[in-house]
Design a protein around this motif. Structure first.
Motif, short mmCIF file in Angstrom:
data_model
loop_
_atom_site.label_atom_id
_atom_site.label_comp_id
_atom_site.label_asym_id
_atom_site.label_seq_id
_atom_site.Cartn_x
_atom_site.Cartn_y
_atom_site.Cartn_z
N SER A 152 27.29 -4.18 -32.96
CA SER A 152 26.85 -2.79 -33.07
C SER A 152 26.00 -2.40 -31.86
O SER A 152 26.13 -1.29 -31.33
N ALA A 153 25.15 -3.32 -31.42
CA ALA A 153 24.33 -3.06 -30.23
C ALA A 153 25.23 -2.89 -29.00
O ALA A 153 24.99 -2.03 -28.15
N PHE A 154 26.28 -3.71 -28.92
CA PHE A 154 27.26 -3.60 -27.83
C PHE A 154 27.97 -2.25 -27.87
O PHE A 154 28.15 -1.59 -26.84
N TYR A 155 28.35 -1.83 -29.07
CA TYR A 155 29.02 -0.53 -29.24
C TYR A 155 28.09 0.63 -28.87
O TYR A 155 28.50 1.58 -28.20
N LEU A 156 26.82 0.54 -29.25
CA LEU A 156 25.86 1.60 -28.94
C LEU A 156 25.61 1.71 -27.44
O LEU A 156 25.35 2.80 -26.93
N CYS A 157 25.70 0.57 -26.74
CA CYS A 157 25.56 0.61 -25.27
C CYS A 157 26.65 1.47 -24.65
O CYS A 157 26.39 2.28 -23.75
N PHE A 158 27.88 1.31 -25.13
CA PHE A 158 28.99 2.11 -24.60
C PHE A 158 28.87 3.58 -25.01
O PHE A 158 29.24 4.47 -24.25
N GLN A 159 28.35 3.81 -26.22
CA GLN A 159 28.12 5.19 -26.64
C GLN A 159 27.06 5.85 -25.75
O GLN A 159 27.18 7.03 -25.40
N LEU A 172 30.41 4.66 -14.08
CA LEU A 172 30.31 4.32 -15.51
C LEU A 172 31.31 3.24 -15.88
O LEU A 172 31.01 2.35 -16.68
N GLU A 173 32.53 3.30 -15.30
CA GLU A 173 33.55 2.28 -15.59
C GLU A 173 33.12 0.90 -15.09
O GLU A 173 33.28 -0.11 -15.77
N ILE A 174 32.54 0.87 -13.88
CA ILE A 174 32.06 -0.40 -13.31
C ILE A 174 30.91 -0.96 -14.15
O ILE A 174 30.88 -2.15 -14.48
N LEU A 175 29.99 -0.07 -14.52
CA LEU A 175 28.85 -0.48 -15.33
C LEU A 175 29.30 -0.96 -16.71
O LEU A 175 28.79 -1.97 -17.23
N GLY A 176 30.27 -0.25 -17.30
CA GLY A 176 30.80 -0.65 -18.60
C GLY A 176 31.49 -2.01 -18.54
O GLY A 176 31.31 -2.84 -19.44
N GLY A 177 32.27 -2.24 -17.48
CA GLY A 177 32.93 -3.54 -17.31
C GLY A 177 31.94 -4.67 -17.13
O GLY A 177 32.11 -5.76 -17.67
N PHE A 178 30.86 -4.40 -16.37
CA PHE A 178 29.82 -5.41 -16.16
C PHE A 178 29.13 -5.76 -17.48
O PHE A 178 28.91 -6.94 -17.78
N ILE A 179 28.80 -4.74 -18.29
CA ILE A 179 28.15 -4.98 -19.59
C ILE A 179 29.07 -5.76 -20.51
O ILE A 179 28.63 -6.67 -21.23
#
Length: 448
Positions: A152-159, A172-179
């Motif tokens: 859920s914490a992982f999902y909230l990061c993407f939200q 945002l795509e690069i940051l999302g892939g890194f996370i």
């Protein structure tokens, strides 16, 4: 009370001896509550799944898994406690096992003395198993809940990333892939350490890089609530054995409950309604149970005796996606979907003018329904019918679209209703091409 004092330790020792009574009371009430809550939770899960409430349905699915594990463990605990109480009662009557009175041969006598041993040892083992099983029941629930809170914490990061509209999309795509990579690697290390029983905490060089990961995951999984229980459990050899024994039992039970007897190679595994298969989920008079819900659309019954036919199509979020894709003028900040509250809705209405909001929403709803009529086509046999959908709710309060078709010119006998509408070419990829396909086929019989 000072936990280092001798009085506190004496009090704990006394509680240990009498804890079985509390265990049985808690187990009894918990089993009753879990069995009573299971069906309402299952119904709620069906409703959330059909309403495309992915986050809530996943959370409720987790709750049901926890209920199943807890119910099985507690029933097993009550059975073992009953056996333990029976053994104590038998000891009062018969004392220890007298192998001499059994008068077995030397081979069996020596074997049984070695394997069975003292009756008191048997009672002690039962006591240990009962206490450990009771602890495991609740510890496993905390572990499963911790896994859910981590994701859920992982999902909230993407939200949160999606809400940063001022940041360029490629960043945002690069940051999302890194996370995502960071989270998967961290999860892998946590799993290795968990199944390796703290293997990454034992070596000096591994503990240095693993400690930050451990610290973060301990916060997002709320492990600080049950960490003392877990570590006290890990230093117990019997506890480890019980866990190793329970895991294959859970898998075996899951396979058993999912198995069934297949008595036909042709008539089973018919999940989708066709011209030769009448699915009960498509008829309102056959979905009477609380656990039975209409999936895509429905008609009143298999036999229609009136000169009109009611068609109810359930609302799903992807319908609105296709409507907005067809008519982009319906996309606006005022009509954004997501979690909200009645209080926030009331505040927004109070700030703006009610009359203007009402007129705007009425106009948008009219355009919305016209777009639905354009997207979804209804045919009976090969004859197209004009749909004039209105927003409605069925007998089970499902939100959807309702229309009535004039069928007085149909001949007596069997007919097939089909609903054609938009769908993604690849249902697993939201960015794939939108195509038109037959969504549902419902056979019925017309005898006015």
């Amino acid at each position: 009370m000072d936990y280092t004092s001798s009085e506190f330790k004496k009090w704990l020792d006394k509680l240990q001896q009498e804890s079985w009574q509390l265990e049985l009371i808690i187990s009894g009430f918990a089993i009753y509550g879990l069995l009573m809550a299971y069906e309402p939770l299952q119904i709620k899960l069906f409703k959330l799944s059909l309403a495309d409430q992915e986050l809530q349905s996943n959370a409720l699915q987790l709750v049901l898994i926890c209920c199943n594990i807890l119910t099985f463990n507690l029933i097993l605990h009550v059975l073992l406690r009953g056996l333990w109480i029976g053994a104590i009662g038998l000891r009062y009557v018969s004392g220890d096992i007298d192998f001499e009175k059994l008068n077995y041969s030397e081979k069996f006598d020596s074997y049984l003395k070695r394997k069975v041993g003292s009756f008191d040892r048997y009672i002690s083992k039962l006591e240990n198993y009962c206490s450990i099983l009771f602890t495991i029941s609740f510890l496993l629930i905390f572990y499963i809940t911790g896994i859910f809170t981590a994701f859920s914490a992982f999902y909230l990061c993407f939200q949160l990333l999606d809400s940063l509209t001022f940041v360029p999309e490629n960043i945002l795509e690069i940051l999302g892939g890194f996370i995502e990579i960071l989270f998967l690697l961290a999860s892998l290390f946590v799993m290795v350490d968990f199944f390796g029983q703290g293997i990454l905490k034992k070596k000096r060089w591994t503990s240095k890089f693993f400690f930050p990961i451990y610290w973060v995951f301990s916060k997002i999984t709320f492990s600080f609530l049950y960490r003392p229980l877990a570590y006290n459990f890990l230093d117990n050899k019997l506890g480890k054995r019980v866990v190793i024994l329970l895991i294959p039992i859970y898998i075996l039970l899951a396979l058993i409950t999912d198995s069934y007897y297949k008595n036909s190679g042709y008539l089973l595994n018919l999940n989708n309604s066709t011209s030769f298969y009448a699915d009960s989920r498509n008829y309102e008079n056959e979905t009477l149970k609380d656990t039975e819900f209409i999936n895509i659309a429905s008609i009143p019954s298999k036999v229609i005796d009136k000169n009109y036919l009611k068609v109810f199509m359930t609302y799903r979020e992807h319908i609105e996606d296709f409507v907005i894709e067809k008519n982009e003028s319906l996309k606006s900040d005022d009509n954004e979907r997501g979690y909200t509250s009645s209080f926030l809705d009331g505040v927004s209405v109070a700030v703006d003018k009610k009359e203007v909001i009402g007129e705007k929403k009425q106009s948008n709803l009219d355009l919305y329904l016209k777009t639905v009529d354009q997207l979804y086509y209804i045919k009976i046999d090969s004859l197209p019918y004009t749909s004039n959908f209105v927003v409605s709710r069925n007998a089970k309060k499902r939100l959807g679209f309702e229309t009535y078709l004039n069928i007085k010119n149909l001949s007596d006998g069997k007919h097939v209703l089909t609903i054609t509408g938009p769908a993604k070419e690849n249902k697993w990829n939201e960015d794939s091409k939108t195509i038109s396909k037959t969504l549902l086929t419902i056979p019925f019989w017309y005898y006015p």
